[in-house]
Design a protein around this motif. Structure first.
Motif, PDB file in Angstrom:
ATOM      1  N   ALA A  50     -10.476  14.396  18.554  1.00 27.71           N
ATOM      2  CA  ALA A  50     -10.980  13.004  19.201  1.00 27.71           C
ATOM      3  C   ALA A  50     -11.246  13.466  20.481  1.00 27.71           C
ATOM      4  N   GLY A  51     -10.507  14.316  21.383  1.00 29.66           N
ATOM      5  CA  GLY A  51     -10.678  14.589  22.671  1.00 29.66           C
ATOM      6  C   GLY A  51     -11.907  15.803  22.904  1.00 29.66           C
ATOM      7  N   LEU A  52     -12.679  15.825  21.991  1.00 24.62           N
ATOM      8  CA  LEU A  52     -13.720  16.771  22.250  1.00 24.62           C
ATOM      9  C   LEU A  52     -15.135  15.859  22.446  1.00 24.62           C
ATOM     10  N   ALA A  53     -15.800  16.255  23.362  1.00 22.62           N
ATOM     11  CA  ALA A  53     -17.128  15.709  23.723  1.00 22.62           C
ATOM     12  C   ALA A  53     -18.190  16.492  23.071  1.00 22.62           C
ATOM     13  N   MET A  67       1.039  -0.993  -0.070  1.00 26.23           N
ATOM     14  CA  MET A  67       0.017   0.117   0.091  1.00 26.23           C
ATOM     15  C   MET A  67       0.799   1.304   0.055  1.00 26.23           C
ATOM     16  N   ASN A  68       0.777   2.264  -0.727  1.00 25.99           N
ATOM     17  CA  ASN A  68       1.405   3.416  -1.085  1.00 25.99           C
ATOM     18  C   ASN A  68       1.016   4.285   0.030  1.00 25.99           C
ATOM     19  N   PRO A  69       1.631   5.683   0.280  1.00 26.04           N
ATOM     20  CA  PRO A  69       1.215   6.273   1.219  1.00 26.04           C
ATOM     21  C   PRO A  69       0.057   7.106   1.084  1.00 26.04           C
ATOM     22  N   ARG A  70      -0.258   7.164  -0.355  1.00 26.04           N
ATOM     23  CA  ARG A  70      -1.707   7.959  -0.696  1.00 26.04           C
ATOM     24  C   ARG A  70      -2.776   6.746  -0.271  1.00 26.04           C
ATOM     25  N   GLU A  71      -2.689   5.622  -0.691  1.00 25.34           N
ATOM     26  CA  GLU A  71      -3.655   4.618  -0.448  1.00 25.34           C
ATOM     27  C   GLU A  71      -3.869   4.632   1.301  1.00 25.34           C
ATOM     28  N   ARG A  72      -2.568   4.520   1.945  1.00 27.52           N
ATOM     29  CA  ARG A  72      -2.688   4.514   3.317  1.00 27.52           C
ATOM     30  C   ARG A  72      -3.590   5.469   3.965  1.00 27.52           C
ATOM     31  N   ARG A  73      -3.361   6.729   3.408  1.00 28.57           N
ATOM     32  CA  ARG A  73      -4.042   8.077   3.959  1.00 28.57           C
ATOM     33  C   ARG A  73      -5.447   7.753   3.690  1.00 28.57           C
ATOM     34  N   ALA A  74      -5.965   7.353   2.604  1.00 23.89           N
ATOM     35  CA  ALA A  74      -7.155   7.165   2.196  1.00 23.89           C
ATOM     36  C   ALA A  74      -7.687   6.154   3.092  1.00 23.89           C
ATOM     37  N   ALA A  75      -7.285   5.130   3.531  1.00 22.44           N
ATOM     38  CA  ALA A  75      -7.501   3.978   4.065  1.00 22.44           C
ATOM     39  C   ALA A  75      -7.931   4.614   5.786  1.00 22.44           C
ATOM     40  N   ARG A  76      -7.217   5.548   6.287  1.00 25.11           N
ATOM     41  CA  ARG A  76      -7.259   6.173   7.688  1.00 25.11           C
ATOM     42  C   ARG A  76      -8.553   6.805   7.865  1.00 25.11           C
ATOM     43  N   HIS A  77      -9.190   7.299   6.538  1.00 25.31           N
ATOM     44  CA  HIS A  77     -10.518   8.055   6.406  1.00 25.31           C
ATOM     45  C   HIS A  77     -11.571   7.077   6.273  1.00 25.31           C
ATOM     46  N   GLN A  78     -11.522   5.916   6.260  1.00 24.18           N
ATOM     47  CA  GLN A  78     -12.701   4.929   6.216  1.00 24.18           C
ATOM     48  C   GLN A  78     -12.838   4.290   7.559  1.00 24.18           C
ATOM     49  N   PRO A  79     -14.152   4.017   7.949  1.00 24.98           N
ATOM     50  CA  PRO A  79     -14.353   3.476   8.862  1.00 24.98           C
ATOM     51  C   PRO A  79     -13.698   2.132   9.303  1.00 24.98           C
ATOM     52  N   THR A 132     -10.556  15.538   5.857  1.00 25.08           N
ATOM     53  CA  THR A 132     -11.667  14.409   5.574  1.00 25.08           C
ATOM     54  C   THR A 132     -11.434  13.347   6.478  1.00 25.08           C
ATOM     55  N   ASP A 133     -10.437  13.610   7.683  1.00 27.55           N
ATOM     56  CA  ASP A 133     -10.081  12.952   8.927  1.00 27.55           C
ATOM     57  C   ASP A 133     -11.518  12.576   9.651  1.00 27.55           C
ATOM     58  N   LEU A 134     -11.642  11.357  10.124  1.00 24.88           N
ATOM     59  CA  LEU A 134     -12.900  11.052  10.683  1.00 24.88           C
ATOM     60  C   LEU A 134     -13.322  11.914  11.982  1.00 24.88           C
ATOM     61  N   GLU A 135     -12.353  12.106  12.481  1.00 25.71           N
ATOM     62  CA  GLU A 135     -12.593  12.643  13.980  1.00 25.71           C
ATOM     63  C   GLU A 135     -12.930  14.140  13.654  1.00 25.71           C
ATOM     64  N   ILE A 136     -12.314  14.746  12.727  1.00 26.88           N
ATOM     65  CA  ILE A 136     -12.910  16.195  12.219  1.00 26.88           C
ATOM     66  C   ILE A 136     -14.145  16.201  11.899  1.00 26.88           C
ATOM     67  N   VAL A 137     -14.410  15.218  10.789  1.00 31.92           N
ATOM     68  CA  VAL A 137     -15.882  15.241  10.293  1.00 31.92           C
ATOM     69  C   VAL A 137     -16.832  14.910  11.628  1.00 31.92           C
ATOM     70  N   ARG A 138     -16.554  14.139  12.632  1.00 30.60           N
ATOM     71  CA  ARG A 138     -17.189  13.724  13.696  1.00 30.60           C
ATOM     72  C   ARG A 138     -17.743  14.918  14.410  1.00 30.60           C
ATOM     73  N   VAL A 139     -16.480  15.975  14.610  1.00 30.43           N
ATOM     74  CA  VAL A 139     -16.821  17.170  15.356  1.00 30.43           C
ATOM     75  C   VAL A 139     -17.826  18.092  14.311  1.00 30.43           C
ATOM     76  N   SER A 140     -17.739  18.152  13.218  1.00 29.04           N
ATOM     77  CA  SER A 140     -18.426  19.010  12.166  1.00 29.04           C
ATOM     78  C   SER A 140     -19.857  18.444  12.211  1.00 29.04           C
ATOM     79  N   GLU A 141     -20.118  17.056  12.095  1.00 27.98           N
ATOM     80  CA  GLU A 141     -21.379  16.411  12.090  1.00 27.98           C
ATOM     81  C   GLU A 141     -22.059  16.841  13.448  1.00 27.98           C
ATOM     82  N   GLY A 142     -21.322  16.776  14.496  1.00 29.87           N
ATOM     83  CA  GLY A 142     -22.197  17.045  15.864  1.00 29.87           C
ATOM     84  C   GLY A 142     -22.534  18.445  15.866  1.00 29.87           C
ATOM     85  N   MET A 143     -21.418  19.306  15.430  1.00 30.65           N
ATOM     86  CA  MET A 143     -21.845  20.723  15.487  1.00 30.65           C
ATOM     87  C   MET A 143     -23.144  21.011  14.542  1.00 30.65           C
TER      88      MET A 143
END
Length: 240
Positions: free
Chosen positions: A88-91, A1-13, A131-142
């Motif tokens: 990730a530390g935001l409630a 897996m190249n770095p870009r594929e690895r980055r994309a994989a981090r943004h998946q559940p 696209t990071d899932l934690e950033i999107v989680r906060v945006s979704e919550g707001m």
């Protein structure tokens, strides 16, 4: 897996099946993405965000810069990982239509406090298309909070962007002011008394309002200005 594929994989559940699959053998002490982020945050906490370069990070990890690119694509990718870790530390509260203003303010205050732990790190959040899932989680919550409060979807979307931007800019300015005061010993950057003396020395006929209202222009302790601006923005949403 190249770095870009690895980055994309981090943004998946997470994929439980993939996690349970056998993993190839690696060296005894491999560098992980988590370790990269931990080390980067430590560099920022002790030296400030401006000190963080891929070379400086590699040195802190006792490896070469090329090794980092097996885990992060570039500095922008690292920035997104850093902000994702802080998010990730935001409630996030369950949306309450009766308390949406207090709730959205609470999320922003948490974000502010996270940024201020790491001098200058909020610069990493600027000009980011996350696209990071934690950033999107906060945006979704707001977004959920604002929609529950009756804010129209388009207004809510732009409000979230404005709130993210304001919190980041506030924290960045505060970090810059502290750094300038420490590095250059410029007391007036943060000394209200010195600012008042400078305003008092201005010619009143040229600057009548500035000289007359110098006390108001320099007022505010702690996060008073932050609280005022946040309330102004959130109350404005309520009135739209």
């Amino acid at each position: 897996m190249n770095p870009r594929e690895r980055r994309a994989a981090r943004h998946q559940p997470p994929n439980p099946e993939a996690e349970s699959a056998p993993k190839p053998r690696r060296r005894k002490v491999p560098i992980t993405v988590e370790q990269v982020v931990d080390t980067a945050l430590n560099v920022i906490a002790t030296e400030g965000y401006e000190a963080l370069t891929m070379r400086r990070l590699a040195g802190a990890l006792d490896t070469g810069p090329a090794s980092l690119y097996a885990h992060v694509v570039n500095k922008a990718d690292l920035d997104e990982l850093l902000i994702g870790r802080l998010c990730a530390g935001l409630a996030l509260p369950a949306p309450d239509p009766a308390a949406w203003r207090e709730q959205i303010r609470g999320v922003c205050v948490q974000m502010r406090d996270q940024y201020l732990k790491y001098p200058g790190i909020s610069r990493a959040a600027l000009a980011m298309a996350p696209t990071d899932l934690e950033i999107v989680r906060v945006s979704e919550g707001m977004l959920a909070i604002l929609l529950a409060g009756g804010v129209a979807p388009q207004t809510a979307a732009w409000a979230i962007d404005a709130l993210f931007l304001y919190v980041a800019a506030y924290c960045l300015e505060l970090s810059i002011a502290r750094q300038r005061a420490a590095d250059d010993d410029i007391a007036w950057v943060r000394d209200r008394g010195e600012l008042l003396r400078r305003f008092a020395a201005l010619p009143a006929e040229t600057f009548p309002h500035t000289t007359r209202h110098a006390a108001e222009l320099t007022a505010g302790e702690g996060h008073d200005r932050f609280d005022f601006t946040l309330a102004l923005m959130i109350d404005g949403l309520a009135h739209r």
